[in-house]
Design a protein around this motif. Structure first.
Motif, short mmCIF file in Angstrom:
data_model
loop_
_atom_site.label_atom_id
_atom_site.label_comp_id
_atom_site.label_asym_id
_atom_site.label_seq_id
_atom_site.Cartn_x
_atom_site.Cartn_y
_atom_site.Cartn_z
N ASN A 384 0.83 -1.19 0.00
CA ASN A 384 0.00 0.00 0.00
C ASN A 384 0.87 1.25 0.00
O ASN A 384 0.79 2.07 -0.91
CB ASN A 384 -0.95 -0.02 1.20
CG ASN A 384 -2.12 0.89 0.96
OD1 ASN A 384 -1.94 2.11 1.02
ND2 ASN A 384 -3.30 0.34 0.67
N GLY A 385 1.72 1.31 1.03
CA GLY A 385 2.69 2.39 1.09
C GLY A 385 2.09 3.78 1.04
O GLY A 385 2.79 4.75 0.75
N ASN A 386 0.78 3.86 1.27
CA ASN A 386 0.12 5.15 1.18
C ASN A 386 0.18 5.84 2.54
O ASN A 386 -0.44 5.41 3.51
CB ASN A 386 -1.34 4.92 0.75
CG ASN A 386 -1.86 6.11 0.00
OD1 ASN A 386 -1.66 7.24 0.44
ND2 ASN A 386 -2.53 5.86 -1.12
N GLU A 387 1.01 6.90 2.59
CA GLU A 387 1.25 7.57 3.88
C GLU A 387 -0.06 8.10 4.48
O GLU A 387 -0.44 7.77 5.59
CB GLU A 387 2.21 8.75 3.68
CG GLU A 387 3.55 8.36 3.06
CD GLU A 387 4.44 7.63 4.03
OE1 GLU A 387 4.74 8.19 5.10
OE2 GLU A 387 4.84 6.46 3.75
N GLU A 388 -0.77 8.91 3.68
CA GLU A 388 -1.99 9.51 4.24
C GLU A 388 -3.22 8.69 3.84
O GLU A 388 -3.75 8.83 2.74
CB GLU A 388 -2.14 10.99 3.86
CG GLU A 388 -2.41 11.36 2.43
CD GLU A 388 -1.18 11.44 1.55
OE1 GLU A 388 -1.35 11.46 0.35
OE2 GLU A 388 -0.02 11.43 2.08
N GLY A 389 -3.57 7.77 4.73
CA GLY A 389 -4.84 7.03 4.57
C GLY A 389 -4.89 6.00 3.47
O GLY A 389 -5.48 6.22 2.41
N GLY A 390 -4.19 4.89 3.72
CA GLY A 390 -4.30 3.78 2.77
C GLY A 390 -5.57 2.99 3.02
O GLY A 390 -6.02 2.88 4.15
N TRP A 391 -6.18 2.48 2.01
CA TRP A 391 -7.38 1.66 2.24
C TRP A 391 -7.39 0.43 1.33
O TRP A 391 -6.77 0.41 0.27
CB TRP A 391 -8.67 2.45 2.07
CG TRP A 391 -8.80 3.23 0.77
CD1 TRP A 391 -8.66 4.57 0.63
CD2 TRP A 391 -9.10 2.71 -0.54
NE1 TRP A 391 -8.85 4.95 -0.66
CE2 TRP A 391 -9.13 3.82 -1.41
CE3 TRP A 391 -9.35 1.45 -1.06
CZ2 TRP A 391 -9.39 3.70 -2.78
CZ3 TRP A 391 -9.62 1.33 -2.41
CH2 TRP A 391 -9.63 2.43 -3.27
N LEU A 405 -15.28 -11.92 -6.18
CA LEU A 405 -14.54 -11.30 -5.09
C LEU A 405 -13.66 -10.21 -5.71
O LEU A 405 -12.99 -10.45 -6.70
CB LEU A 405 -13.66 -12.36 -4.42
CG LEU A 405 -12.85 -11.87 -3.24
CD1 LEU A 405 -13.72 -11.82 -2.00
CD2 LEU A 405 -11.68 -12.82 -3.01
N LYS A 406 -13.75 -9.03 -5.10
CA LYS A 406 -12.93 -7.92 -5.61
C LYS A 406 -12.06 -7.42 -4.48
O LYS A 406 -12.55 -7.15 -3.38
CB LYS A 406 -13.86 -6.80 -6.12
CG LYS A 406 -13.15 -5.74 -6.95
CD LYS A 406 -14.03 -4.51 -7.12
CE LYS A 406 -15.06 -4.65 -8.21
NZ LYS A 406 -14.57 -4.24 -9.51
N VAL A 407 -10.72 -7.32 -4.72
CA VAL A 407 -9.81 -6.76 -3.72
C VAL A 407 -9.16 -5.53 -4.35
O VAL A 407 -8.42 -5.65 -5.33
CB VAL A 407 -8.74 -7.79 -3.30
CG1 VAL A 407 -7.83 -7.19 -2.24
CG2 VAL A 407 -9.39 -9.07 -2.77
N GLU A 408 -9.48 -4.37 -3.79
CA GLU A 408 -9.08 -3.11 -4.40
C GLU A 408 -8.24 -2.33 -3.40
O GLU A 408 -8.57 -2.32 -2.21
CB GLU A 408 -10.39 -2.36 -4.71
CG GLU A 408 -10.30 -1.36 -5.81
CD GLU A 408 -11.67 -0.72 -6.06
OE1 GLU A 408 -12.67 -1.24 -5.51
OE2 GLU A 408 -11.71 0.28 -6.76
N ASP A 409 -7.15 -1.72 -3.87
CA ASP A 409 -6.38 -0.88 -2.93
C ASP A 409 -5.95 0.41 -3.60
O ASP A 409 -6.01 0.53 -4.83
CB ASP A 409 -5.15 -1.65 -2.40
CG ASP A 409 -4.14 -1.95 -3.47
OD1 ASP A 409 -3.60 -1.01 -4.06
OD2 ASP A 409 -3.90 -3.16 -3.75
N ASN A 410 -5.51 1.36 -2.79
CA ASN A 410 -5.00 2.62 -3.36
C ASN A 410 -3.49 2.70 -3.11
O ASN A 410 -2.97 3.73 -2.72
CB ASN A 410 -5.74 3.84 -2.80
CG ASN A 410 -5.51 4.00 -1.31
OD1 ASN A 410 -5.13 3.04 -0.64
ND2 ASN A 410 -5.72 5.20 -0.79
#
Ligand SMILES: Nc1ncnc2c1ncn2[C@@H]1O[C@H](COP(=O)(O)OP(=O)(O)OP(=O)(O)O)[C@@H](O)[C@H]1O
Ligand SMILES: [Mg+2]
Length: 481
Positions: A384-391, A405-410
């Motif tokens: 993810n590595g998303n500093e401000e608010g990974g989901w 099944l869906k697995v989604e990330d930002n």
């Protein structure tokens, strides 16, 4: 020199078979022609001979009727004609009077004897009888002795003429012998043609086998299309394609083995370095011992994970019989998985959300499907590595046939050129980064294998630095092969 014994035998037997086939094809019509020609010659020659004799015999019988020859009076004219007939056709003439008594036999065997045969009796009724005895080679002819100018047409007697057909039979035999010689010549010619045809048929095969034999034991060499036969060239190309596939397979096998050894060696090397450095320091403080031992335990854990992952992969490579299918509530299973991964998500400061559109129960292997989903969600958290608010969004839906099944990330996303490799064993996009996070690159290989075993499908969509989405589709009811 051709080494393949089976092929050499095949060529030999093909030559022989084609030779026999061609000989049979040539000989049968020749034979039928020969028999037909000789037989039609015989019947034609016999019928010509019959009509000749008949006309001669009719003239003679007329002459006999006109003279008193039947009543025993000498008639040199009749005698000379009888002898002409017999010498000309190498025959025999018998004259019978109306008392069935033989009054003249040119063979002088049966004179004054009585002859009452069916043939003679019928002839007295006015019929002309002819008969060809093909076995004893003679034509027999019986005609009534009648004066054609006599209005009453009284039958005064009967004349039997038999003539030899030896010369006809001789000619027939001669014809047949010539036919036989032609038959044999044609047979030999066709046998030769048969061998030539067989050689022409097997020539491309020989070249092909030579080409295949020239290939070494490895997959490096190519089958050379030795000749420019279209068929052999395309067969060679097909074989080369298969060799190429084997080469790729062989390369990936070798790469896999070297990857496995490398991955297994890395934690061991770290442990060795840690252990060596702590033993080389006799006065090391307890805290340092604890820290080093903690690191060693971490490496052991890593080694164990790699071995477990490899074992899972090996199990999945085996037949589908290894699936342990039960009916599972997928909503509950997903909740459990996410609960287990929650600590990692918390550590990474990633929010994980589950969205269940409807209750889903499916026939799956719980352990293998858990491995697949866990890895997808774990990747979404890890990368993810998303500093401000990974989901991470996980959603579950279904229709009458499949669950989705869906697995989604930002997260960090996957570069386009890496997308086709992510399911390969040990493949990691950023080796150094992934190592930090602790991945070995086996997770997606396991995920994909598990989904395929369930006759499902997996698709990935990713934009670098924006996020990644994995879409999985699996049949609700397990489909047996
Ligand atoms: N959601 C994702 N976002 C970004 N990159 C990803 C994602 N999922 C997978 N990848 C990339 O694909 C690679 C392969 O993933 P995979 O799960 O097979 O291995 P891993 O996570 O590195 O190791 P393992 O799962 O065996 O512990 C990862 O190393 C990572 O580079
Ligand atoms: Mg992974």
């Amino acid at each position: 020199m051709l080494k393949n014994k089976k092929l050499v035998d095949f060529i030999k037997s093909l030559k022989f078979r084609l030779m026999v086939l061609f000989v049979v094809i040539a000989i049968i019509p020749c034979h039928i022609l020969r028999v037909g020609i000789t037989q039609s010659y015989e019947s034609r020659a016999v019928s010509i001979r019959e009509s000749e004799i008949l006309s001669q015999a009719k003239i003679l019988s007329n002459k006999i009727a006109k003279s008193d020859y039947i009543s025993g009076k000498d008639n040199p004219d009749v005698e000379s004609q009888i002898s002409t007939l017999t010498t000309l056709y190498d025959g025999r003439v018998i004259v019978v009077d109306d008392n069935y008594k033989i009054i003249r036999d040119t063979y002088n065997l049966d004179e004054r004897k009585t002859i009452i045969s069916g043939q003679v009796v019928k002839t007295f009724a006015g019929d002309v009888m002819t008969n060809y005895d093909s076995r004893n080679h003679y034509i027999e002819l019986t005609i009534p002795v009648i004066d054609v100018e006599d209005d009453n047409r009284n039958v005064q007697g009967v004349m039997l003429v038999s003539v030899s057909t030896d010369n006809i039979v001789l000619n027939k035999t001669y014809l047949s012998q010539i036919g036989l010689i032609i038959e044999m010549i044609v047979g030999i010619l066709f046998a030769f043609v048969g061998v030539l045809v067989a050689m022409r048929i097997v020539r491309p095969m020989k070249k092909l086998v030579k080409g295949i034999e020239s290939v070494g034991s490895g997959f490096e060499d190519k089958v050379e299309a030795v000749d420019n036969y279209t068929e052999t060239v395309s067969i060679c190309n097909e074989i080369n394609k298969v060799l190429d596939k084997y080469k790729i397979l062989d390369d990936s096998r070798q790469e896999f083995v070297s990857n496995v050894s490398h991955e297994l060696k890395t934690p061991l090397t770290s442990m060795k370095v840690l252990a060596d450095s702590i033993t080389s320091m006799p006065d090391a403080p307890l805290e340092m011992y604890k820290e080093f031992m903690g690191d060693i335990a971490g490496e052991i854990e890593r080694e164990t994970k790699i071995i477990n992952d490899l074992l899972s992969l090996v199990k999945m490579d085996k037949s589908e019989g290894s699936l342990n299918i039960t009916t599972i509530n997928m909503n509950e299973l997903l909740e459990q998985i996410l609960k287990r991964l929650q600590p990692i998500a918390d550590k990474q400061n990633v929010e994980v959300v589950l969205e269940s559109f409807r209750p889903v129960t499916a026939e799956v292997d719980e352990v293998k499907i858990t491995l697949a989903i866990t890895n997808l969600v774990e990747n979404a958290i890890k990368y993810n590595g998303n500093e401000e608010g990974g989901w991470v969004h996980v959603s579950l839906n279904s229709d009458h046939q499949y669950f989705y099944l869906k697995v989604e990330d930002n997260g960090i996303g996957i570069p386009e050129e890496s997308l086709e490799h992510i399911y390969e064993r040990f493949y990691r996009v950023d080796k150094s980064h992934s190592r930090e996070i602790g991945g070995t690159g086996l997770g997606l290989a396991i995920t994909r294998n598990s989904i395929l075993m369930h006759r499902g499908a997996i698709m990935v969509h990713s934009i670098l630095n924006e996020g990644t989405t994995f879409d999985v589709r699996i049949p609700l009811n397990y489909i047996k092969a």
